[in-house]
Design a protein around this motif. Structure first.
Motif, PDB file in Angstrom:
ATOM      1  N   VAL A 166       0.650  -1.123  -0.035  1.00  0.00           N
ATOM      2  CA  VAL A 166       0.147   0.238  -0.215  1.00  0.00           C
ATOM      3  C   VAL A 166       0.703   1.222  -0.136  1.00  0.00           C
ATOM      4  CG1 VAL A 166      -1.421   1.438   1.296  1.00  0.00           C
ATOM      5  CG2 VAL A 166      -2.052  -1.330   1.376  1.00  0.00           C
TER       6      VAL A 166
ATOM      7  N   LYS B 252      -2.002   6.972   1.535  1.00  0.00           N
ATOM      8  CA  LYS B 252      -2.178   5.413   1.917  1.00  0.00           C
ATOM      9  C   LYS B 252      -3.533   5.049   2.049  1.00  0.00           C
ATOM     10  CE  LYS B 252       1.111   5.898   4.813  1.00  0.00           C
ATOM     11  NZ  LYS B 252       2.025   5.237   5.812  1.00  0.00           N
TER      12      LYS B 252
ATOM     13  N   ALA C  94      -5.779   2.014   0.422  1.00  0.00           N
ATOM     14  CA  ALA C  94      -6.291   0.904   1.141  1.00  0.00           C
ATOM     15  C   ALA C  94      -7.760   0.800   1.040  1.00  0.00           C
ATOM     16  CB  ALA C  94      -5.916   1.173   2.740  1.00  0.00           C
TER      17      ALA C  94
END
Length: 516
Positions: A29, A40, A44
């Protein structure tokens, strides 16, 4: 300050790239985030949505259409039909006033009841739009029991003196609770400190409890130094706050939004109470307050348009239980003053002198005045308490406050001095009585009488009474005469009686032989 860059809007192409880099190249990620220059959290989130939608890599041919892929990933997002599971935002607004309640648990409760209802983002936006449409009641959400805001109405009400016909303008005090908008109004003679304190006390009694803070205007009577960060309250106002265990928060000058609740309440009182009283004539403050109380009850019981409940109902539902408990006795108004102790161990208060312990001569003390009592404090310790005199003159003295040398003069009265002289002898009592009776004021003979009584310790009671007898016989009614008699020892010499003189010869005098 550098301008913050606006976040780039994600596209379906970006989502395909995230899936490819993750599954084909095996990037983490963080590595995908650095490669695509996006957060990030965003990476995700999209990977999670893909797993929930059952997507695998490579994508099936049916997912080549961007619109179809977007519907698959975000089909649960967005707004449901307008008539489906619309939240009761008025109820949500009331719940937010409760202690510890936030929008997140309310949304979770809503979704638990309606799984296909609004998502959190749309739910929050819809509630924010409701707040903007609602009245000022909801623009600044105050927790229940958190604040009471107070101020005076700019408009005054004329009161006619029925005896003289003089018109006096009454001031109208207004208080409002932050969460429920329950309103209180009360007319007073002025905006001075006694009336200001009475308004606060009556408002708290009307609400039946104490808020954690009182937000008020920078009224000169209550705020000595209107500094925003460190305001200095009038001593009486500060003691009142301590009595009710609350905090005073003065607002900034010329900043009405700091007390927006009471500003709105002032307008409502003007329009719904004072405007309806404009054609009535009042002859006393009590008569005016009775009329205000009747209209105030009607105001608090009338439903609010945007809330669907009255101020009284809202108060009983969310705010009454959140208020602090009133003290057992209401605050008694008292003024605080600073005074310097005179050389005569008294302080001057309202043209009257009250005693303090003589050791405080020259010191500064704090004086607390109520209608009945005068209390004097030094270093936060009460050193004297007196019943307040109704007459503005004279001295009020406690014997224990006097130096030892002065205490013997305490409780000195003519009867007291004559009684002390009578214990020495009858002649001393007669002399002391004449000493005070023959002066314009008995007090003028106090010092001479005290001097004569003091001679008993030096010469004894018997000699002093004899000296007084001799002074009376020669009509020398002074201390110096009695003292001189004792010094010369004339009190031991009995005066010889003067020989009887023969009666004068006269034709009209018959003589003693006439009666035999």
């Amino acid at each position: 300050m550098p301008r913050r860059k606006q976040a780039r809007r994600m596209t379906v192409k970006d989502i395909r790239t995230i899936l490819r880099l993750t599954h084909e190249q095996g990037l983490s990620v963080r590595e995908v985030s650095e490669r695509l220059k996006i957060s990030k959290t965003t990476v995700a989130t999209y990977l999670l949505r893909a797993r929930e939608a059952g997507l695998s890599w490579p994508l099936a041919p049916i997912h080549d259409d961007d619109a179809a892929l977007e519907r698959l990933l975000f089909g649960r997002a967005g707004r449901p039909p307008r008539d489906q599971h619309e939240p009761d935002f008025a109820l949500i607004a009331r719940e937010l006033k409760r202690k510890g309640v936030t929008l997140t648990p309310l949304w979770q409760e809503y979704r638990a009841a309606h799984p296909d209802g609004y998502g959190y983002t749309w739910f929050s936006e819809r509630y924010a739009a409701f707040e903007r449409r609602a009245s000022a009641t909801f623009r600044n959400r105050h927790r229940a029991g958190a604040v009471m805001q107070t101020d005076y109405v700019g408009q005054t009400v004329p009161i006619v003196d029925p005896t003289t016909g003089v018109i006096h303008q009454a001031q109208v005090f207004v208080a409002v609770l932050g969460a429920s908008n329950l309103t209180f109004a009360f007319a007073s003679h002025s905006q001075k400190l006694p009336d200001w304190i009475e308004g606060q006390v009556r408002a708290l009694s009307f609400f039946g409890g104490v808020t954690r803070a009182i937000v008020c205007d920078n009224l000169k009577a209550g705020v000595a130094r209107p500094l925003w960060f460190e305001p200095t309250l009038n001593a009486t106002f500060a003691v009142m706050a301590e009595h009710y265990d609350t905090t005073i928060l003065p607002t900034r000058a010329a900043k009405p939004r700091d007390k927006g609740k009471v500003e709105g309440a002032v307008l409502i009182v003007e329009r719904w109470i004072l405007a309806r009283l404009r054609n009535r004539t009042f002859f006393s403050l009590a008569q005016l307050n009775t009329a205000i109380a009747d209209l105030l009850e009607e105001l608090n019981n009338r439903p609010m348009r945007h809330v669907g409940k009255s101020r009284r109902e809202l108060f009983e539902e969310i705010e009454r239980a959140a208020l602090g408990t009133l003290p057992a006795t209401p605050f008694e108004y008292a003024e605080w003053k600073s005074a310097k102790v005179h050389p005569g161990y008294h302080v001057e208060v309202d043209k009257t002198f009250y005693s303090v312990p003589h050791r405080l001569i020259g010191r500064r003390v704090d004086v607390r005045l109520t209608h009945r009592v005068v209390e004097i404090f030094h270093d936060h310790q009460r050193v004297a308490s007196h019943v307040r005199r109704s007459q503005r003159s004279g001295h009020v003295t406690v014997n224990a406050h006097m130096p030892k040398a002065h205490q013997r003069y305490a409780n000195t009265t003519p009867a007291n001095l004559i009684g002390r002289a009578a214990r020495i002898g009858p002649n001393a009592a007669i002399l002391v009585e004449r000493m005070m009776r023959e002066r314009p004021h008995p007090e003028q003979g106090y010092r001479s009488a005290m001097g004569i009584l003091s001679l008993a310790s030096r010469y004894g009671a018997q000699r002093l009474d004899a000296a007084c007898e001799r002074a009376l016989s020669i009509n020398a009614i002074t201390y110096s005469s009695v003292n001189a008699i004792l010094k010369s020892g004339l009190d031991r010499v009995r005066p010889e009686p003067e020989p009887a003189k023969p009666p004068p010869l006269h034709a009209n005098i018959r003589g003693n032989t006439y009666y035999q």
